[in-house]
Enzyme design. Structure first.
Site, short mmCIF file in Angstrom:
data_model
loop_
_atom_site.label_atom_id
_atom_site.label_comp_id
_atom_site.label_asym_id
_atom_site.label_seq_id
_atom_site.Cartn_x
_atom_site.Cartn_y
_atom_site.Cartn_z
N ASP A 1 0.81 -1.22 0.00
CA ASP A 1 0.00 0.00 0.00
C ASP A 1 0.84 1.27 0.00
OD1 ASP A 1 -2.56 1.30 0.08
OD2 ASP A 1 -2.24 1.73 2.20
N SER B 1 -6.59 5.68 -0.33
CA SER B 1 -6.96 4.39 -0.90
C SER B 1 -8.47 4.19 -0.74
CB SER B 1 -6.22 3.26 -0.19
OG SER B 1 -4.83 3.45 -0.25
N GLN C 1 -5.38 -1.55 -6.96
CA GLN C 1 -5.98 -0.59 -6.04
C GLN C 1 -6.59 0.57 -6.81
OE1 GLN C 1 -4.27 2.62 -3.04
NE2 GLN C 1 -4.20 0.60 -2.06
#
Length: 289
Positions: free
Chosen positions: A206, A230, A280
């Protein structure tokens, strides 16, 4: 911040409260972050650890899909409730809900599988990538800055991140292209626990996954007025690997619109083995001139 690796391991060492409803209940701490918002990779990894605690030891996570619902508060612990959705002959499915102050901040579903034979193929690592030792670390790039985020990224994170291309920390530094690659590894040795390394890989995945979106438009983390977050995160584990050894994270963004952008990533071991694939969608907003 004095021992980032110890803090990282402590965050993933969840407590089984002993409470049971129809679900298994765990709790975990939040790591300090500048700005006061929980790092998305942290809660992803914790949700995965919670789910892993409820499946047989011979089953490994192979896929995960999570939605970030609300910003987390670093001053508050997190409660994880795991629903044992399904246990089959080869697969197990778990849903983890992550709560602060009674409100969900992340919802994740993960699937686990035992070791089964089957067809095999995978893409290869790109050629001509410089060795990580030849590239500057984040501390090398940001070490002279007094900004609290720069200080934290330099010395407060449990992972060493090294950009193959020029980093996108400051405006105007990088060529505009929707792709990049980074080398990454934990700053110290981790226990020999396959499940921990898979959770740690979710954590580290991430860090930079939104950067190809930003890089395509000349946007940097230091761009005034930038808002990035995110929205969801999907990950597929293909093989075991160690996150305390160098991993190459190849990333590309195929599209951005409506204040959102999508990025894909592939994570390779240093010897070229494909370990995981990541996707993502994130919010990336900059002020209109």
């Amino acid at each position: 911040m004095s021992d980032p690796l110890a803090g990282f391991l402590a965050a993933l060492d969840l407590t089984d409260t002993g409470a049971r409803t129809r679900e298994d209940i765990f709790t975990g701490p939040s790591q300090w972050m500048p700005g006061g918002r929980v790092f998305g990779g942290q809660v992803l990894a914790q949700a995965l650890v919670a789910a892993t605690r409820t499946v047989p030891e011979d089953r490994r996570v192979h896929s995960m899909h999570g939605y970030f619902l609300r910003p987390g508060d670093v001053e508050q612990p997190i409660t994880f409730s795991v629903d044992r959705i399904h246990d089959g002959r080869s697969f197990a499915t778990r849903r983890t809900q992550c709560y602060q102050n009674g409100e969900p901040i992340l919802s994740m579903i993960a699937s686990f599988q035992d070791a089964d034979p089957g067809l095999e193929h995978s893409v290869t690592m790109p050629d001509g990538v410089p060795d990580p030792e030849s590239l500057p670390s984040t501390a090398d790039v940001l070490g002279g800055s007094d900004h609290p985020v720069a200080k934290f990224w330099s010395t407060g994170r449990a992972f060493d991140i090294r950009h193959v291309q020029h980093p996108v920390y400051f405006p105007g530094d990088a060529e505009r292209t929707p792709r990049q690659a980074v080398w990454m590894k934990a700053i110290g040795r981790l226990p020999d626990d396959v499940n921990l390394h898979r959770a740690a890989l979710a954590y580290a995945s991430d860090y930079s996954i939104l950067e190809p979106i930003m890089r395509a438009h000349g946007v940097a983390w230091g761009t005034p007025g930038l808002k990035a977050a995110s929205l969801d995160h999907a990950m597929w584990w293909h093989r075991d690997g160690r996150v305390d050894e160098w991993l190459l994270y190849e990333q590309e963004s195929p599209v951005a619109l409506g204040g959102r952008g999508l990025s894909f990533g592939r994570i390779f071991s240093r010897d070229g083995v494909l370990l995981a694939t990541v996707a993502q969608e994130g919010m990336v907003r900059v002020p209109v001139a």
